[in-house]
Structure formats: C-alpha cells, structure tokens
Design a protein around this motif. Structure first.
Motif, mmCIF file in Angstrom:
data_model
loop_
_atom_site.group_PDB
_atom_site.id
_atom_site.type_symbol
_atom_site.label_atom_id
_atom_site.label_comp_id
_atom_site.label_asym_id
_atom_site.label_seq_id
_atom_site.Cartn_x
_atom_site.Cartn_y
_atom_site.Cartn_z
ATOM 1 N N VAL A 34 1.027 -1.367 -0.327
ATOM 2 C CA VAL A 34 -0.322 -0.226 0.342
ATOM 3 C C VAL A 34 1.297 0.803 -0.085
ATOM 4 O O VAL A 34 0.653 2.754 -0.523
ATOM 5 N N ASN A 35 1.910 1.025 1.145
ATOM 6 C CA ASN A 35 2.729 2.525 0.964
ATOM 7 C C ASN A 35 3.035 2.663 -0.354
ATOM 8 O O ASN A 35 4.658 3.265 -0.345
ATOM 9 N N ARG A 36 3.558 1.677 -0.931
ATOM 10 C CA ARG A 36 4.321 1.742 -2.426
ATOM 11 C C ARG A 36 3.411 2.130 -3.739
ATOM 12 O O ARG A 36 4.333 2.630 -4.922
ATOM 13 N N LYS A 37 2.459 2.257 -3.487
ATOM 14 C CA LYS A 37 1.759 3.045 -4.402
ATOM 15 C C LYS A 37 0.794 4.325 -4.118
ATOM 16 O O LYS A 37 0.924 4.621 -3.367
ATOM 17 N N VAL A 38 0.340 4.998 -5.719
ATOM 18 C CA VAL A 38 -0.300 6.220 -5.103
ATOM 19 C C VAL A 38 -2.334 4.797 -6.011
ATOM 20 O O VAL A 38 -1.852 4.981 -7.136
ATOM 21 N N TYR A 39 -3.522 4.627 -5.113
ATOM 22 C CA TYR A 39 -3.954 4.948 -5.791
ATOM 23 C C TYR A 39 -5.243 5.668 -6.260
ATOM 24 O O TYR A 39 -5.375 6.529 -5.731
ATOM 25 N N SER A 40 -5.668 4.776 -7.418
ATOM 26 C CA SER A 40 -6.526 6.080 -7.985
ATOM 27 C C SER A 40 -8.276 6.510 -7.633
ATOM 28 O O SER A 40 -8.658 7.273 -8.032
ATOM 29 N N THR A 41 -8.768 5.545 -7.620
ATOM 30 C CA THR A 41 -9.855 5.064 -6.943
ATOM 31 C C THR A 41 -9.347 4.311 -5.504
ATOM 32 O O THR A 41 -9.210 3.189 -5.534
ATOM 33 N N ASN A 43 -11.308 1.819 -5.375
ATOM 34 C CA ASN A 43 -11.929 0.308 -5.735
ATOM 35 C C ASN A 43 -10.456 0.156 -6.296
ATOM 36 O O ASN A 43 -10.336 -1.368 -6.290
ATOM 37 N N HIS A 44 -10.074 0.166 -6.528
ATOM 38 C CA HIS A 44 -8.515 0.588 -7.244
ATOM 39 C C HIS A 44 -7.775 -0.408 -5.841
ATOM 40 O O HIS A 44 -6.909 -1.693 -6.458
#
Length: 86
Positions: A34-41, A43-44
């Motif tokens: 989780v801390n390694r990404k930026v989620y657009s939504t 749900n994603h």
C-alpha cells in the motif's frame, strides 16, 4: 456473529497481545504494497490488496505463528481435523 460462525475476541481491552497477529499482518501489507503506490480510486486499492492477499499471502508466505505454514495450509489442516472429529 455466532450465527455466521465468527467467534468474538477473547482478549481484554488494553491487552497488547489481543490483536498482535492482525496488527502484524496489516503492517506488513502496508509496508510491502500500500505505501509503495498511489491508487486512483478506493476500488482500485481494494482490488489490489485483495489480489495480493489471495495470490501471495495466503498461498506462499509462511507464518511463524502457525508453525511456518501458509494460511491456506493451516486452514485446510484445521478443517480436516474438525471434519474428522465430527
């Protein structure tokens, strides 16, 4: 909860051991994914976390708290043991 086969926590409020396994799981999941990404939504993010748990965590990752087995192996063993006892 009992109607759905869910057991309540047996710990007490303020016990540092009450949620140790869950807290460890959440910390590792956040650190590795989780801390390694930026989620657009939202749900994603939910799909990504669910896919990670199902593809890697439950099938490949060994856990010291369950005798160095995967969660799926521990669950299968528990189900077989309880099926035989019934």
């Amino acid at each position: 909860m009992a109607g759905r086969g869910v057991l309540p926590s047996v710990g007490r409020t303020g016990s540092c051991y009450n949620n140790a396994a869950a807290e460890s799981f959440n910390a590792i999941l956040k650190k590795e994914l989780v801390n390694r990404k930026v989620y657009s939504t939202r749900n994603h993010a939910i799909r990504d976390v669910t896919a990670r748990i199902e593809s890697r965590y439950n099938h490949k990752r060994l856990h010291s708290a369950i005798d160095h087995r995967t969660p799926n192996q521990a669950d299968t063993g528990w189900r077989q043991q309880h099926k035989a006892a019934a």
